[in-house]
Structure formats: C-alpha cells, structure tokens
Design a protein around this motif. Structure first.
Motif, PDB file in Angstrom:
ATOM      1  N   PRO A 144       0.813  -1.218   0.000  1.00 41.55           N
ATOM      2  CA  PRO A 144       0.000   0.000   0.000  1.00 41.55           C
ATOM      3  C   PRO A 144       0.848   1.271   0.000  1.00 41.55           C
ATOM      4  CG  PRO A 144       0.059  -0.940   2.200  1.00 41.55           C
ATOM      5  CD  PRO A 144       0.835  -1.877   1.323  1.00 41.55           C
ATOM      6  N   ASP A 145       2.131   1.116   0.409  1.00 46.19           N
ATOM      7  CA  ASP A 145       3.077   2.231   0.420  1.00 46.19           C
ATOM      8  C   ASP A 145       4.472   1.612   0.507  1.00 46.19           C
ATOM      9  OD1 ASP A 145       4.203   4.757   0.550  1.00 46.19           O
ATOM     10  OD2 ASP A 145       2.763   5.514   1.998  1.00 46.19           O
ATOM     11  N   ILE A 146       5.506   2.431   0.478  1.00 47.69           N
ATOM     12  CA  ILE A 146       6.869   1.901   0.549  1.00 47.69           C
ATOM     13  C   ILE A 146       7.155   1.433   1.977  1.00 47.69           C
ATOM     14  CG2 ILE A 146       9.319   2.408   0.187  1.00 47.69           C
ATOM     15  CD1 ILE A 146       8.304   4.788  -1.612  1.00 47.69           C
ATOM     16  N   GLY A 147       7.432   0.128   2.120  1.00 48.79           N
ATOM     17  CA  GLY A 147       7.682  -0.440   3.443  1.00 48.79           C
ATOM     18  C   GLY A 147       9.132  -0.841   3.631  1.00 48.79           C
ATOM     19  N   ALA A 173      -4.242  -4.416 -11.359  1.00 52.41           N
ATOM     20  CA  ALA A 173      -5.355  -5.367 -11.259  1.00 52.41           C
ATOM     21  C   ALA A 173      -5.481  -5.916  -9.842  1.00 52.41           C
ATOM     22  CB  ALA A 173      -5.152  -6.520 -12.242  1.00 52.41           C
ATOM     23  N   LEU A 174      -4.387  -5.882  -9.085  1.00 55.73           N
ATOM     24  CA  LEU A 174      -4.373  -6.483  -7.748  1.00 55.73           C
ATOM     25  C   LEU A 174      -4.462  -5.454  -6.618  1.00 55.73           C
ATOM     26  CD1 LEU A 174      -1.575  -9.148  -8.334  1.00 55.73           C
ATOM     27  CD2 LEU A 174      -4.042  -9.507  -8.400  1.00 55.73           C
ATOM     28  N   GLY A 175      -4.000  -4.259  -6.872  1.00 53.32           N
ATOM     29  CA  GLY A 175      -4.032  -3.230  -5.826  1.00 53.32           C
ATOM     30  C   GLY A 175      -3.513  -1.913  -6.357  1.00 53.32           C
ATOM     31  N   LYS A 176      -3.901  -0.842  -5.706  1.00 55.64           N
ATOM     32  CA  LYS A 176      -3.496   0.488  -6.170  1.00 55.64           C
ATOM     33  C   LYS A 176      -2.721   1.194  -5.067  1.00 55.64           C
ATOM     34  CE  LYS A 176      -3.930   3.245  -9.785  1.00 55.64           C
ATOM     35  NZ  LYS A 176      -3.185   2.954 -10.982  1.00 55.64           N
ATOM     36  N   GLY A 177      -1.414   1.341  -5.266  1.00 58.14           N
ATOM     37  CA  GLY A 177      -0.573   2.041  -4.303  1.00 58.14           C
ATOM     38  C   GLY A 177       0.042   3.270  -4.943  1.00 58.14           C
ATOM     39  N   LYS A 178       1.329   3.462  -4.704  1.00 54.72           N
ATOM     40  CA  LYS A 178       2.043   4.585  -5.322  1.00 54.72           C
ATOM     41  C   LYS A 178       2.702   4.101  -6.607  1.00 54.72           C
ATOM     42  CE  LYS A 178       2.856   7.566  -1.369  1.00 54.72           C
ATOM     43  NZ  LYS A 178       3.820   8.207  -0.467  1.00 54.72           N
TER      44      LYS A 178
END
Length: 215
Positions: free
Chosen positions: A66-69, A124-129
């Motif tokens: 979801p973000d840079i981890g 298609a799987l997720g929307k992050g940065k």
C-alpha cells in the motif's frame, strides 16, 4: 500489420482489436524484430532491448502497495518491477529490503501474512504509489513502431474502446489468444485500473539511463 508483443497487459488492446481487424498478425515474444511493424513491451524492456519508445500505451500499471515499506515483495529478479524498485530505493536513499517472489499471487498472500509489508503489484491487484509518481517514469508499457503507424494507432485505440465497452467479453477473447494463463479478472483489472492511452513520451533520457544503470 505484424506485431511482436510481450504477452502482458500491453498486448491486451491490440489482441482485442483483432475481433474486428482480422488482418493483424500478432506474434508473442521478446526476441527478434525482423519483418514486424510494431513491438509492444514494458518501457523498461524496450530500453533494455535497445529499442526506441515511440509511444507510451499504459501508465500506472505497477505500483508499490500500500506504500513503501521495510520489506518489499517483488515479482522475479531482473523484471521491470525489480529494476524500478532497486532504482527507487537507491536514488531516494530508502532503507528497504527486496524479497523476490516467483508467483505474482503469492505476493498478495505474503502481504496478508505480514511476511512483507509492501509489494510491487499490478493495478489489477491493488493500487498504491505508481512508479510514474515515485520516479517520474514515462509510463509502464510502450511501443516501438517501424511502419504502419496510423494503422497501429487506430487498431490499438479501437481495442481500448472494445475493452471499455465489453470488459467481460473482450477479456474472454484476449484470454483465448494468450500463450500464458492468467485470470480473466486480471485482464479486466489491468485495463480498468490503469491509464490506457497512446501518447508520445516526453524526453525520456533520464529513464533510459536509469534502466541501463539498474538492469
């Protein structure tokens, strides 16, 4: 028109266009460019292959979700995702570890199980940065056009419209033509959750240098 295409999302609109344009010949692969009018691939791969990015076709296809981890799951060493992630953590001085995975779906499982806290995923799987936001890349996918430029633009745009008007039917058609197995939902999601549009890239010299440095 003959096109040599990587069998990922970059190919979907052109495949869909063959519902109406029966004279388009599509060859799947990344090797050779003899006797074809158009080559479709990720922008990273086009640069790695020494090809010009004449057009960007898809933006926002890959993002860090979801973000840079601290631990970033990345599909396959040497992939476009790998090149861009290594470039990002190096150029932005981010202290993150890359965890390589061979199966795209396994990345989402690892996220859920907290084995990684972020991942590079398809829209298609997720929307992050997106990497367009993070690194200013010209786009995720593109085209090298040798000839029949107008025919290519017309066909690709027609394919985009077909996929917008009938997501389910066109995805089933695309699936039937692909040499690799993917889920129908992946095809639909890749197109619906990305910016699919043909446009000329702006100066991409910095991107070219970045890809060469981190490949």
């Amino acid at each position: 028109m003959k096109a040599l295409v990587a069998p990922g999302p970059v190919s979907y609109p052109l495949i869909a266009s063959t519902i109406k344009n029966k004279d388009i010949q599509i060859f799947f692969g990344k090797e050779g460019n003899e006797n074809v009018d158009v080559i479709l691939d990720s922008t990273v791969s086009l640069v790695k292959r020494g090809l010009k990015i004449d057009y960007v076709t898809i933006k926002g296809l890959m993002s860090i979700y979801p973000d840079i981890g601290k631990k970033i799951g990345v599909w396959r060493k040497g992939s476009a995702a790998d090149v861009l992630t290594r470039a990002l953590i190096t150029l932005k001085n981010i202290e993150s570890e890359i965890v390589y995975v061979d199966d795209m779906e396994k990345i989402m499982q690892m996220l859920q199980q907290k084995q990684v806290d972020s991942a590079v995923v398809s829209s298609a799987l997720g929307k992050g940065k997106t990497f367009e936001e993070l690194l200013g890349i010209p786009g995720s996918c593109g085209a090298t056009v040798y000839s029949n430029e107008d025919d290519f633009i017309r066909a690709y745009n027609e394919g985009i419209e077909i996929m917008k008007e009938d997501p389910e039917g066109s995805a089933e058609y695309v699936l039937s033509k692909l040499p690799i197995k993917v889920k129908k939902e992946f095809i639909i999601g890749s197109i619906q959750n990305s910016e699919v549009k043909i446009e000329k890239p702006k100066n991409y010299k910095e991107f070219e240098d970045l890809v060469k440095r981190f490949s």
